[in-house]
Design a protein around this motif. Structure first.
Motif: not given
Length: 397
Positions: A259-262, A279-285
């Motif tokens: 889930y989270n970026d880490k 396209e999926f690199s950040t939690l917001e995206k």
């Protein structure tokens, strides 16, 4: 210190318990585990939970035995003058009076707050209702299924699964029971701060299933509906996404939350799926397209066994778990390592009770004995009353 540990943090607190089914009894079960003396008062027919699940003896069904453990049992017919006087005498010795009758019913019997307060001015009086008395549905009956429906659980289950459905546990009863527990404890804390037993300020407490579950559900599902004007419907989109389910592996299922970026970066580096992209690199995206994320992860989890995934995810410190049945909890390594289950001798034989889930360094709780047979403590409790609570003026006078 050893004495306190044996007694629990609520040692010395006496609770008169007129609750039934699960909502109220779950609250008072925890009080008993924590050392309170809980006197369960039942009508001649007994608590309904005595009869609704299997048990080793008539009237000792599994749910009843679990949520009424460690309590003393008194049977009183509150339609009778003598038994009402017995209850009044018990109240005079108590710190807490808790009931789950409708407001009109408890008042008709003569045990509304003002009547009980006249017997014990510093008492904490806890009402366990379906709906608050301050609203138009104050006397409406309530059960877990109806409260689940009214607070939106089947609705959000339908958003996830395509058809409304209850969750497979009596969530409303148990959540409301926890609210009743902490509310009663807060009122006792207030009494202690204002003088303690006999001198402090008692009060009336109201805990309701509908309001408690509405608060519970809206923690995350209020979402953008809290704002003016609303920015989203009242649901948390990740929680209701239909692809949010345990991942099928090549030989079973695994629960995981990448889930989270880490965690996402660690997973991408270790697995390197072909679909990995900016396209999926950040939690917001990812949050904006969570359904697609779950779908792609689902395809990836099919490529390895459950154990392989548990090993990979564990090494990456990504939350994961093997799917287990409720039966498997009794053999769970974590629960058994901490001594979670407690063996209790009962007249019906040995019972392996789910234990106390909280830990105190000085005054730990524990399962303090079996659930009572119907009316089993009438004689001893009444004998004790003769020495501690003189007879009161009868209702007829």
């Amino acid at each position: 210190m050893a004495d306190k540990a044996a007694q629990g943090p609520l040692s010395g607190i006496r609770v008169i318990d007129l609750t039934s089914v699960v909502f109220g009894p779950y609250a008072t079960q925890i009080m008993a585990d924590m050392g309170a003396e809980v006197i369960k008062v039942e009508p001649p027919a007994g608590d309904n939970t005595r009869w609704i699940t299997a048990g080793p003896a008539p009237g000792m069904g599994g749910i009843y035995v679990n949520v009424n453990r460690g309590k003393r049992g008194v049977m009183l017919d509150l339609r009778q003058d003598g038994d009402r006087e017995t209850l009044r005498r018990l109240i005079a010795t108590a710190d807490v009076f808790i009931h789950s009758m409708r407001g009109s019913a408890i008042a008709k019997l003569g045990f509304g707050y003002e009547a009980v307060r006249a017997l014990r001015p510093d008492i904490v009086y806890t009402n366990c209702y379906g709906y608050s008395r301050r609203g138009p549905e104050s006397d409406k009956p309530a059960y877990d299924d109806t409260i689940q429906a009214e607070c939106g659980i089947p609705h959000v289950q339908g958003l996830m699964n395509g058809e409304p459905g209850y969750v497979a546990t009596i969530m409303a009863d148990k959540v409301a029971g926890l609210h009743a527990l902490y509310a009663t404890m807060m009122a006792l804390f207030h009494r202690e701060r204002t003088g303690g037993r006999g001198k402090g300020e008692g009060q009336e407490v109201e805990v309701t299933m509908f309001e408690a579950m509405s608060s519970f559900m809206l923690v995350e599902h209020a979402n953008g509906a809290m704002f003016s004007p609303p920015t989203t419907p009242a649901h948390y989109h990740r929680a209701v996404e239909h692809n949010r389910r345990p991942y099928r592996t090549s030989d079973g299922y695994v629960a995981a939350l990448v889930y989270n970026d880490k965690h996402w970066s660690a997973f991408m580096a270790a697995i390197g799926p072909s679909w990995a992209s900016e396209e999926f690199s950040t939690l917001e995206k990812r949050a904006q397209q969570i359904g697609r994320v779950y779908e792609l992860l689902g395809e990836t989890f099919l490529t390895r066994t459950t154990q392989e995934w548990l090993d990979i995810l564990g090494a990456l410190h990504i939350p994961c778990a093997r799917l287990q049945s409720t039966d498997a909890l009794f053999d769970n390594a974590q629960l058994n390592a901490i001594g979670f289950f407690e063996e209790v001798e009962t007249p019906q034989g040995q019972v392996r009770m789910p234990g106390v889930p909280t830990w105190f360094s000085a005054t730990p709780g524990k399962v303090r004995g079996p659930a009572p047979m119907l009316g089993q403590d009438n004689q001893t409790v009444l004998a004790e009353l003769e020495s501690v609570a003189p007879a009161m003026v009868s209702e007829s006078k």
